[in-house]
Scaffold this active site. Structure first.
Site: not given
Lengths: 135, 390
Positions: B294, B344
């Site tokens: 991430y 995102y």
């Protein structure tokens, strides 16, 4: 800088802001095991005691980390401004602003001390500046 | 304690919308589109779905999604907290549900207009907030009010303790954009960057985070279909078996502002997750061929490499060379371009890429993939999972 976002105050944090209004930097101390904690919360994670008292910090500490936000621009800040994570002498840490210093001179570990500043709408915040040398 | 989850469930379908800066449609519609695509991918019908999992942060109500897709009934629905930290956690909840029989087919979804609507990285939090949450009262009055700023206090201390530089962080951005450049679904398709570009980009938070250290803000939706490994075998796609999935929180943690621990240079939540994943799966870091780490902010990718055991604390700046982390290197990461390069979608698009790597259908396919690691949002209570081939 005359305006700041007004902190919310709850039952668990009232004493801290009352202290700031009286120009005192207070730290929670567990009455069960004596450990200090910040930010305030109702129970000690070490001994689970709900009993606590507030002790007054010397207001002295050192810069543990820092940041200079540039973006997004906030209307009520003069740039550049410095956010510092301050390690107080007593051992707890607190986030605040470091004032009265050229940003390029900020170093982790530098000694700082608290002062208090009033803003619009009755907001008073504990801020920090480099420790003044006593004459 | 024996782990009984590993190998029992699989991701059988993946779906996504385009990733954009302005979707032009509602978040509910994005969730519908992603879910239908995921079901089609799996070869399942809406009537097969009896469970839903999403983020507490998601605006789409389960009942609304069910009304749109026409799910006749559901027997399981739940949500996972902590922003992007929820991503792999949704799959863990779904896997537990199908493994225990609480449901048979569970859809995990996340859809938002995070760029054209409310931006997490914007100054929206400086607006008139009816009630500032208590925990933010320790930060917002001092102008520490974006995720980038919250991460920066950790990053600066990490730089101080280990001698890492902003250019070390930049290598992650270069890798992500390199992989995005060959992914037609990535926002930054055909737009790679150099370390020099990174070093010339403006400061967002000086002196730790530049513009190119921060992920995009995107509009889009992603959905995943989770069912039992047994059923997945009979469906349209090669199953991505969930070898292990875990959530994790750690001592004295806050939401993005865990500044009060003895050491603030680590991500102990990810350490908790890693320990559980390795123990439950019997695998080690050496068994992972590719990972999605991430990447909302580049410094936390370096720290994740350390917490996950790919290198020791403080050594990520040496391990994380562009060569090591690129396709063909020791540990190719974020082969879809990551949150910086592809889009995102709160980490859910890392899981879809993990599934593609297991299927062998990524546009940046790693050779001989047996196990893929996917992590969720960091700096918060988090989650991660390991996918494997059947």
């Amino acid at each position: 800088m005359t305006m700041r976002l007004k902190p919310s105050i709850g039952r668990d944090t009232q004493f801290f802001w009352d202290g700031v209004a009286a120009q005192k930097l207070l730290i929670q101390r567990c009455s069960g095991c004596g450990k200090l904690r910040h930010p305030p919360r109702p129970m000690c994670p070490h001994c689970n005691s709900l009993a606590w008292e507030a002790i007054e910090s010397s207001g002295k500490g050192e810069v543990y980390s820092f940041a200079m936000p540039h973006h997004p621009p906030l209307p009520f800040f003069e740039y550049p401004y410095i956010v510092a994570l301050v390690q107080l002498e007593e051992g707890t840490r607190i986030v605040s602003n470091l004032c009265g210093i050229d940003p390029s001179q900020v170093k982790i570990g530098m000694p700082v001390e608290v002062f208090y500043e009033s803003f619009d709408d009755g907001v008073v915040l504990p801020l920090f500046r480099p420790t003044q040398e006593k004459p | 304690m024996k782990n009984e989850l590993g190998g029992r469930a699989a991701i059988a379908g993946i779906g996504q919308t385009e990733f954009s800066k302005e979707s032009g449609r509602s978040e509910l519609q994005l969730a519908c589109e992603a879910t239908k695509t995921a079901l089609d991918d799996a070869g399942l019908k809406p009537a097969d779905v009896d469970g839903l999992v999403t983020f507490t942060a998601d605006e789409t109500e389960e009942a609304e999604l069910a009304r749109c897709l026409g799910f006749p009934q559901m027997t399981f629905f739940t949500r996972v907290p902590y922003g992007g930290g929820a991503a792999a956690g949704t799959v863990m909840q779904a896997a537990m549900a199908v493994a225990t029989g609480a449901a048979n087919v569970v859809v995990c979804y996340r859809a938002f207009n995070e760029r054209s609507g409310f931006r997490f990285g914007g100054s929206g939090m400086a607006g008139p907030m009816a009630s500032m949450p208590l925990w933010l009262s320790w930060y917002l009055p001092y102008g520490l009010l974006t995720p980038a700023a919250w991460v920066a206090l950790h990053a600066q201390r990490y730089m101080h303790e280990y001698g890492a530089t902003n250019a070390d962080f930049g290598k992650i951005a270069v890798v992500d954009r390199k992989h995005a450049a060959t992914n037609p679904n990535a926002w930054f398709y055909e737009r790679p960057i150099t370390l020099e570009d990174h070093q010339k980009s403006r400061w967002i938070i000086e002196p730790s985070l530049r513009l190119l250290d921060c992920c995009q803000e995107s509009d889009g939706g992603v959905a995943l279909v989770v069912t039992t490994a047994e059923r997945a075998r009979d469906l349209r796609q090669k199953p991505a078996v969930i070898a292990a999935a875990a959530q994790g929180s750690a001592w004295d943690g806050e939401m993005m502002t865990s500044y009060y621990r003895d050491d603030i240079t680590g991500l102990p939540e990810m350490g908790v997750v890693a320990k559980k994943l390795w123990r439950d799966s019997g695998l080690t870091a050496a068994d992972i061929q590719t990972a999605f780490l991430y990447d909302h902010f580049t410094p936390f990718v370096l720290i994740q490499l350390e917490e996950l055991g790919f290198c020791k604390p403080g050594e990520a700046k040496d391990f994380a060379t562009v060569e090591n982390l690129s396709l063909g290197g020791r540990l190719p990461i974020n082969t879809n371009g990551g949150l910086l390069g592809e889009g995102y979608i709160h980490g859910m698009n890392g899981i879809t890429e993990g599934v593609r790597q297991v299927r062998g259908t990524s546009c940046n396919q790693v050779e001989r993939v047996e196990h893929v690691l996917v992590t969720a949002g960091t700096g918060v209570p988090t989650s991660a999972l390991i996918l494997r081939r059947e």
